[in-house]
Scaffold this motif. Structure first.
Motif, PDB file in Angstrom:
ATOM      1  N   TYR A  84       1.073  -1.453  -0.181  1.00 57.58           N
ATOM      2  CA  TYR A  84       0.212   0.286  -0.232  1.00 57.58           C
ATOM      3  C   TYR A  84       0.888   1.006   0.255  1.00 57.58           C
ATOM      4  N   ALA A  85       1.313   1.230   0.988  1.00 61.68           N
ATOM      5  CA  ALA A  85       2.813   2.551   0.599  1.00 61.68           C
ATOM      6  C   ALA A  85       3.632   2.748   0.022  1.00 61.68           C
ATOM      7  N   THR A  86       4.617   1.399  -0.301  1.00 64.44           N
ATOM      8  CA  THR A  86       5.308   1.937  -1.650  1.00 64.44           C
ATOM      9  C   THR A  86       4.945   1.582  -3.731  1.00 64.44           C
ATOM     10  N   GLN A  87       3.707   1.170  -3.595  1.00 59.05           N
ATOM     11  CA  GLN A  87       3.080   1.034  -4.250  1.00 59.05           C
ATOM     12  C   GLN A  87       1.907   1.656  -4.884  1.00 59.05           C
ATOM     13  N   VAL A  88       0.865   1.228  -4.221  1.00 56.67           N
ATOM     14  CA  VAL A  88      -0.803   1.840  -4.582  1.00 56.67           C
ATOM     15  C   VAL A  88       0.059   3.220  -3.833  1.00 56.67           C
ATOM     16  N   VAL A  89      -0.543   3.965  -2.956  1.00 56.90           N
ATOM     17  CA  VAL A  89      -0.498   5.156  -2.664  1.00 56.90           C
ATOM     18  C   VAL A  89       0.360   6.930  -3.438  1.00 56.90           C
ATOM     19  N   PRO A  90       2.074   5.494  -4.106  1.00 55.89           N
ATOM     20  CA  PRO A  90       2.263   6.272  -4.717  1.00 55.89           C
ATOM     21  C   PRO A  90       1.971   6.730  -6.691  1.00 55.89           C
ATOM     22  N   ARG A  91       1.121   5.505  -6.800  1.00 57.77           N
ATOM     23  CA  ARG A  91       0.111   5.418  -7.966  1.00 57.77           C
ATOM     24  C   ARG A  91      -1.292   6.287  -7.931  1.00 57.77           C
ATOM     25  N   VAL A  92      -1.396   6.469  -6.777  1.00 57.68           N
ATOM     26  CA  VAL A  92      -2.496   7.050  -6.678  1.00 57.68           C
ATOM     27  C   VAL A  92      -2.232   8.915  -6.925  1.00 57.68           C
ATOM     28  N   ARG A  93      -0.755   8.670  -6.233  1.00 62.09           N
ATOM     29  CA  ARG A  93      -0.641  10.280  -6.238  1.00 62.09           C
ATOM     30  C   ARG A  93      -0.510  10.851  -7.641  1.00 62.09           C
ATOM     31  N   GLU A  94       0.149   9.912  -8.503  1.00 65.27           N
ATOM     32  CA  GLU A  94       0.045  10.054 -10.103  1.00 65.27           C
ATOM     33  C   GLU A  94      -0.942  10.041 -10.249  1.00 65.27           C
ATOM     34  N   LEU A  95      -1.905   9.411 -10.599  1.00 72.03           N
ATOM     35  CA  LEU A  95      -2.905   9.172 -10.690  1.00 72.03           C
ATOM     36  C   LEU A  95      -3.825  10.565 -10.922  1.00 72.03           C
ATOM     37  N   LEU A  96      -4.622  10.634  -9.166  1.00 72.46           N
ATOM     38  CA  LEU A  96      -4.914  11.839  -8.337  1.00 72.46           C
ATOM     39  C   LEU A  96      -3.876  13.483  -9.362  1.00 72.46           C
ATOM     40  N   ALA A  97      -2.549  13.438 -10.003  1.00 71.00           N
ATOM     41  CA  ALA A  97      -2.480  14.794 -10.198  1.00 71.00           C
ATOM     42  C   ALA A  97      -2.509  15.276 -11.962  1.00 71.00           C
ATOM     43  N   LEU A  98      -2.249  13.750 -12.867  1.00 67.26           N
ATOM     44  CA  LEU A  98      -2.847  13.965 -13.933  1.00 67.26           C
ATOM     45  C   LEU A  98      -4.569  14.450 -14.141  1.00 67.26           C
ATOM     46  N   ALA A  99      -4.875  13.714 -13.112  1.00 68.37           N
ATOM     47  CA  ALA A  99      -6.441  14.035 -13.244  1.00 68.37           C
ATOM     48  C   ALA A  99      -6.514  15.743 -12.802  1.00 68.37           C
ATOM     49  N   ASP A 100      -5.471  16.140 -11.727  1.00 69.35           N
ATOM     50  CA  ASP A 100      -5.853  17.410 -11.729  1.00 69.35           C
ATOM     51  C   ASP A 100      -5.545  18.359 -12.406  1.00 69.35           C
ATOM     52  N   ALA A 101      -3.838  17.906 -13.204  1.00 70.48           N
ATOM     53  CA  ALA A 101      -3.480  18.860 -14.482  1.00 70.48           C
ATOM     54  C   ALA A 101      -4.662  19.052 -15.740  1.00 70.48           C
ATOM     55  N   ALA A 102      -5.016  17.469 -16.061  1.00 70.61           N
ATOM     56  CA  ALA A 102      -6.352  17.899 -16.980  1.00 70.61           C
ATOM     57  C   ALA A 102      -7.501  18.798 -16.515  1.00 70.61           C
ATOM     58  N   ASP A 103      -7.707  18.950 -15.589  1.00 68.25           N
ATOM     59  CA  ASP A 103      -9.221  19.457 -14.836  1.00 68.25           C
ATOM     60  C   ASP A 103      -8.416  20.807 -14.670  1.00 68.25           C
ATOM     61  N   ALA A 104      -7.406  21.587 -14.278  1.00 68.45           N
ATOM     62  CA  ALA A 104      -6.238  22.793 -14.241  1.00 68.45           C
ATOM     63  C   ALA A 104      -6.737  23.086 -16.006  1.00 68.45           C
ATOM     64  N   GLU A 105      -6.485  22.728 -16.940  1.00 67.07           N
ATOM     65  CA  GLU A 105      -6.642  22.914 -18.723  1.00 67.07           C
ATOM     66  C   GLU A 105      -7.784  22.958 -19.316  1.00 67.07           C
ATOM     67  N   VAL A 106      -9.058  22.607 -18.663  1.00 68.27           N
ATOM     68  CA  VAL A 106     -10.151  22.476 -18.579  1.00 68.27           C
ATOM     69  C   VAL A 106     -10.890  23.659 -18.575  1.00 68.27           C
ATOM     70  N   ASP A 107     -10.520  24.111 -16.963  1.00 69.35           N
ATOM     71  CA  ASP A 107     -11.085  25.373 -16.402  1.00 69.35           C
ATOM     72  C   ASP A 107     -10.024  26.366 -16.894  1.00 69.35           C
ATOM     73  N   ALA A 108      -8.935  26.895 -17.341  1.00 66.60           N
ATOM     74  CA  ALA A 108      -8.031  27.378 -18.380  1.00 66.60           C
ATOM     75  C   ALA A 108      -8.838  27.707 -19.531  1.00 66.60           C
ATOM     76  N   ALA A 109      -9.560  26.623 -20.692  1.00 69.49           N
ATOM     77  CA  ALA A 109      -9.900  26.901 -21.822  1.00 69.49           C
ATOM     78  C   ALA A 109     -11.390  27.583 -21.256  1.00 69.49           C
ATOM     79  N   ALA A 110     -11.696  27.376 -20.199  1.00 66.59           N
ATOM     80  CA  ALA A 110     -13.509  28.120 -20.218  1.00 66.59           C
ATOM     81  C   ALA A 110     -13.211  28.979 -19.805  1.00 66.59           C
ATOM     82  N   ALA A 111     -12.597  29.649 -18.794  1.00 67.25           N
ATOM     83  CA  ALA A 111     -12.024  31.053 -18.514  1.00 67.25           C
ATOM     84  C   ALA A 111     -11.178  32.327 -19.903  1.00 67.25           C
ATOM     85  N   GLY A 112     -11.186  31.231 -20.660  1.00 71.22           N
ATOM     86  CA  GLY A 112     -10.774  31.803 -21.908  1.00 71.22           C
ATOM     87  C   GLY A 112     -11.742  32.610 -23.298  1.00 71.22           C
ATOM     88  N   SER A 113     -12.606  31.232 -22.906  1.00 67.98           N
ATOM     89  CA  SER A 113     -13.487  31.735 -23.949  1.00 67.98           C
ATOM     90  C   SER A 113     -14.755  32.390 -24.068  1.00 67.98           C
TER      91      SER A 113
END
Length: 360
Positions: A331-360
């Motif tokens: 859990y600590a050495t494999q699961v948690v780092p992978r979850v952090r990676e997945l959430l960071a990718l999702a957060d970055a995608a959300d930020a791009e969507v928000d930025a595009a919406a703000a600029g439209s």
């Protein structure tokens, strides 16, 4: 930089099986819990929670004592209850015990307050079950009054009043981090929001998605009560194995034994493998499988509910201590780092969507 997401472990001190298959003593189980917490600390997890129970299959009836022992052998991990049954305890004594733990641990104490899913503590400590709701409401009200650590004047119906009373020892820095644990009651969610306390959703059956209305209700209630935004955490059972098949085959007999034992008391039908597989699937409440499968499932649940912490109840009936240690390590050495990676990718995608919406 402080991480946005946190990951922890919970245990009720389930009495585990020894090498011969026989149950270990409660005493040995408690010593093993301390060792499991030490491993969680060494591996960098954020939180270790211990639940309070008063039954033969669980070794922990005094979580704060076990947590104090853990505090003396760990360095950074936060330590708390999962949960403290406030309804059958005294709020002043609960605050004192956790403020003492906070001092011993150098500011690492947390408390999760709840009504509990078992009722043994009520007759044990002389409380009436017909006051189940009133006891929690009144005691949470008093506990909340203690958190600012100012002289408290308070009056209730079920406990003696307080007049200009200070409670010792005080928290050395800031205030005691206090959560409210709920199992699905909208009233409990609104109550947590009313006091401006963080929320722990105990999801032990069904799809996490069905708790989305509760998470939304909590955030809306915080706004209506003019409380600041607060985090939401998820508490769910799990076991990390080498593969999905190995993990499920290992956990199944322990899961069935536990569910059937409780089911005999509550009138449930015996657990079936089909039901177990459903809970272990992508849409269920059991986080059982390979590191990658569990990581994907945790990330999905946290995204669905807007949760920023996930606490896995890693102890599952008689599952042996050695298996628990392996599960904690994965859990600590494999699961948690992978979850952090997945959430960071999702957060970055959300930020791009928000930025595009703000600029439209």
């Amino acid at each position: 930089m402080t991480e946005r997401y946190e990951f922890g472990l919970d245990t009720f001190g389930d009495v585990t099986a020894g090498a011969d298959g026989a149950p270990l003593s409660h005493a040995q189980t408690l010593r093993n819990v301390v060792e499991e917490a030490q491993l969680a600390d060494r591996l960098g997890l954020d939180f270790f929670g211990i639940g309070e129970h008063h039954r033969h299959e669980f070794a922990v009836s005094a979580p704060e004592v076990v947590l104090a022992a853990i505090a003396s052998r760990t360095e950074r991990i936060h330590l708390g209850s999962a949960v403290t049954v406030l309804s059958s305890d005294d709020p002043v004594r609960v605050f004192q015990r956790f403020s003492t733990l906070d001092a011993i641990s150098n500011g690492r104490a947390e408390v999760i307050l709840g009504r509990g899913s078992f009722i043994e503590s009520f007759p044990l400590f002389g409380f009436e079950l017909n006051q189940y709701q009133e006891l929690f409401e009144e005691k949470l009200n008093l506990f909340s009054a203690l958190l600012p650590q100012e002289p408290v004047t308070w009056t209730g119906e079920l406990r003696a009043p307080l007049t200009d009373q200070l409670v010792y020892p005080p928290i050395e820095h800031g205030r005691l981090k206090t959560w409210v644990g709920v199992g699905g009651s909208p009233e409990s969610v609104v109550r947590a929001a009313h006091y401006g306390l963080p929320l722990v959703l105990a999801i032990i059956g069904g799809s996490p998605a069905r708790f989305t209305p509760l998470a939304d209700l909590y955030r809306k209630a915080l706004e209506q009560f003019e409380q600041p935004s607060q985090p939401i955490a998820i508490h769910s059972p799990g076991y990390i194995g080498e593969s999905d098949e190995q993990a499920r085959d290992t956990l199944w007999p322990c899961y069935k034994g536990y569910i059937d034992r409780i089911g005999r008391e509550r009138g449930w039908a015996p657990a079936t493998r089909e039901h177990f597989e459903g809970e272990a699937s992508a849409n269920g409440s059991l986080y059982v499988g390979s590191p990658e499968s569990v990581a994907q499932k945790i990330a999905g649940a946290m995204r669905t509910l807007g949760a920023t912490r996930f606490d896995m109840k890693y102890s599952n009936g008689p599952l042996p201590h050695d298996e628990l240690m392996l599960s904690i390590e994965r859990y600590a050495t494999q699961v948690v780092p992978r979850v952090r990676e997945l959430l960071a990718l999702a957060d970055a995608a959300d930020a791009e969507v928000d930025a595009a919406a703000a600029g439209s």
